[in-house]
Design a protein around this motif. Sequence first.
Motif, PDB file in Angstrom:
ATOM      1  N   MET A   1       0.853  -1.173   0.000  1.00 57.28           N
ATOM      2  CA  MET A   1       0.000   0.000   0.000  1.00 57.28           C
ATOM      3  C   MET A   1       0.898   1.236   0.000  1.00 57.28           C
ATOM      4  N   GLN A   2       0.553   2.181  -0.859  1.00 58.40           N
ATOM      5  CA  GLN A   2       1.338   3.412  -1.021  1.00 58.40           C
ATOM      6  C   GLN A   2       0.523   4.611  -0.534  1.00 58.40           C
ATOM      7  N   HIS A   3       1.171   5.518   0.219  1.00 62.39           N
ATOM      8  CA  HIS A   3       0.503   6.724   0.723  1.00 62.39           C
ATOM      9  C   HIS A   3       0.738   7.885  -0.237  1.00 62.39           C
ATOM     10  N   PHE A   4      -0.299   8.713  -0.409  1.00 61.41           N
ATOM     11  CA  PHE A   4      -0.210   9.879  -1.286  1.00 61.41           C
ATOM     12  C   PHE A   4      -0.789  11.103  -0.594  1.00 61.41           C
ATOM     13  N   ASP A   5      -0.188  12.249  -0.857  1.00 58.24           N
ATOM     14  CA  ASP A   5      -0.718  13.547  -0.459  1.00 58.24           C
ATOM     15  C   ASP A   5      -0.886  14.348  -1.736  1.00 58.24           C
ATOM     16  N   TYR A   6      -2.034  14.990  -1.870  1.00 58.13           N
ATOM     17  CA  TYR A   6      -2.366  15.749  -3.076  1.00 58.13           C
ATOM     18  C   TYR A   6      -2.785  17.150  -2.677  1.00 58.13           C
ATOM     19  N   LYS A   7      -2.269  18.166  -3.368  1.00 61.05           N
ATOM     20  CA  LYS A   7      -2.657  19.551  -3.127  1.00 61.05           C
ATOM     21  C   LYS A   7      -3.765  19.906  -4.117  1.00 61.05           C
ATOM     22  N   PRO A   8      -5.017  19.973  -3.631  1.00 63.25           N
ATOM     23  CA  PRO A   8      -6.129  20.273  -4.533  1.00 63.25           C
ATOM     24  C   PRO A   8      -6.099  21.721  -5.021  1.00 63.25           C
ATOM     25  N   ARG A   9      -6.776  21.958  -6.144  1.00 63.61           N
ATOM     26  CA  ARG A   9      -6.820  23.289  -6.742  1.00 63.61           C
ATOM     27  C   ARG A   9      -8.276  23.766  -6.808  1.00 63.61           C
ATOM     28  N   GLY A  10      -8.493  25.014  -6.417  1.00 61.73           N
ATOM     29  CA  GLY A  10      -9.800  25.632  -6.576  1.00 61.73           C
ATOM     30  C   GLY A  10     -10.836  25.259  -5.528  1.00 61.73           C
ATOM     31  N   VAL A  11     -10.413  24.617  -4.437  1.00 67.67           N
ATOM     32  CA  VAL A  11     -11.331  24.223  -3.365  1.00 67.67           C
ATOM     33  C   VAL A  11     -10.733  24.607  -2.015  1.00 67.67           C
ATOM     34  N   CYS A  12     -11.532  24.480  -0.967  1.00 66.28           N
ATOM     35  CA  CYS A  12     -11.113  24.905   0.377  1.00 66.28           C
ATOM     36  C   CYS A  12     -10.018  24.041   1.013  1.00 66.28           C
ATOM     37  N   PRO A  13     -10.087  22.705   0.933  1.00 71.48           N
ATOM     38  CA  PRO A  13      -9.049  21.904   1.600  1.00 71.48           C
ATOM     39  C   PRO A  13      -7.651  22.201   1.055  1.00 71.48           C
ATOM     40  N   MET A  14      -6.680  22.159   1.952  1.00 74.53           N
ATOM     41  CA  MET A  14      -5.291  22.406   1.566  1.00 74.53           C
ATOM     42  C   MET A  14      -4.585  21.125   1.123  1.00 74.53           C
ATOM     43  N   ARG A  15      -5.135  19.960   1.551  1.00 70.74           N
ATOM     44  CA  ARG A  15      -4.480  18.691   1.208  1.00 70.74           C
ATOM     45  C   ARG A  15      -5.512  17.564   1.254  1.00 70.74           C
ATOM     46  N   ILE A  16      -5.324  16.612   0.352  1.00 70.16           N
ATOM     47  CA  ILE A  16      -6.073  15.355   0.376  1.00 70.16           C
ATOM     48  C   ILE A  16      -5.032  14.252   0.547  1.00 70.16           C
ATOM     49  N   SER A  17      -5.213  13.417   1.559  1.00 74.57           N
ATOM     50  CA  SER A  17      -4.297  12.301   1.817  1.00 74.57           C
ATOM     51  C   SER A  17      -5.067  10.997   1.678  1.00 74.57           C
ATOM     52  N   PHE A  18      -4.394   9.973   1.159  1.00 75.82           N
ATOM     53  CA  PHE A  18      -5.036   8.668   0.993  1.00 75.82           C
ATOM     54  C   PHE A  18      -3.984   7.612   0.733  1.00 75.82           C
ATOM     55  N   ASP A  19      -4.394   6.371   0.887  1.00 77.68           N
ATOM     56  CA  ASP A  19      -3.556   5.220   0.563  1.00 77.68           C
ATOM     57  C   ASP A  19      -4.153   4.521  -0.643  1.00 77.68           C
ATOM     58  N   LEU A  20      -3.272   3.979  -1.468  1.00 81.56           N
ATOM     59  CA  LEU A  20      -3.687   3.266  -2.663  1.00 81.56           C
ATOM     60  C   LEU A  20      -3.091   1.873  -2.622  1.00 81.56           C
ATOM     61  N   ASP A  21      -3.960   0.880  -2.712  1.00 79.32           N
ATOM     62  CA  ASP A  21      -3.564  -0.529  -2.728  1.00 79.32           C
ATOM     63  C   ASP A  21      -4.056  -1.104  -4.043  1.00 79.32           C
ATOM     64  N   GLY A  22      -3.169  -1.123  -5.040  1.00 81.21           N
ATOM     65  CA  GLY A  22      -3.612  -1.477  -6.391  1.00 81.21           C
ATOM     66  C   GLY A  22      -4.503  -0.358  -6.897  1.00 81.21           C
ATOM     67  N   ASP A  23      -5.767  -0.700  -7.194  1.00 87.64           N
ATOM     68  CA  ASP A  23      -6.710   0.343  -7.605  1.00 87.64           C
ATOM     69  C   ASP A  23      -7.731   0.664  -6.515  1.00 87.64           C
ATOM     70  N   LYS A  24      -7.499   0.162  -5.305  1.00 89.55           N
ATOM     71  CA  LYS A  24      -8.417   0.409  -4.176  1.00 89.55           C
ATOM     72  C   LYS A  24      -7.900   1.536  -3.292  1.00 89.55           C
ATOM     73  N   VAL A  25      -8.809   2.412  -2.881  1.00 89.96           N
ATOM     74  CA  VAL A  25      -8.472   3.603  -2.117  1.00 89.96           C
ATOM     75  C   VAL A  25      -8.872   3.407  -0.649  1.00 89.96           C
TER      76      VAL A  25
END
Length: 86
Positions: A1-25
């Motif tokens: 399982m791999q962890h990811f942090d994403y900086k969204p654009r055009g919305v209120c949250p400053m970060r979206i964090s999640f884990d990806l296991d194959g194609d499952k979130v």
Amino acid sequence: MQHFDYKPRGVCPMRISFDLDGDKVHNVSFLGGCNGNLQAISRVVEGMTVDQIEGYFKGISCSGKGTSCSDQLATAVRAAYEKEKA
């Protein structure tokens, strides 16, 4: 399982964090934004595939912004999945 942090654009949250296991979130969390709604989204998508999340959330707009927190989540998980495949 791999962890990811994403900086969204055009919305209120400053970060979206999640884990990806194959194609499952898993373990989606948002930093900032509408806490109650984003907790609900995080619970709903637990264990969904990237395709399922895109199917439900891609293209949703918030207040005419052309994007939303859920749309940004769909973008984030697709980008992470494509990065993992490369």
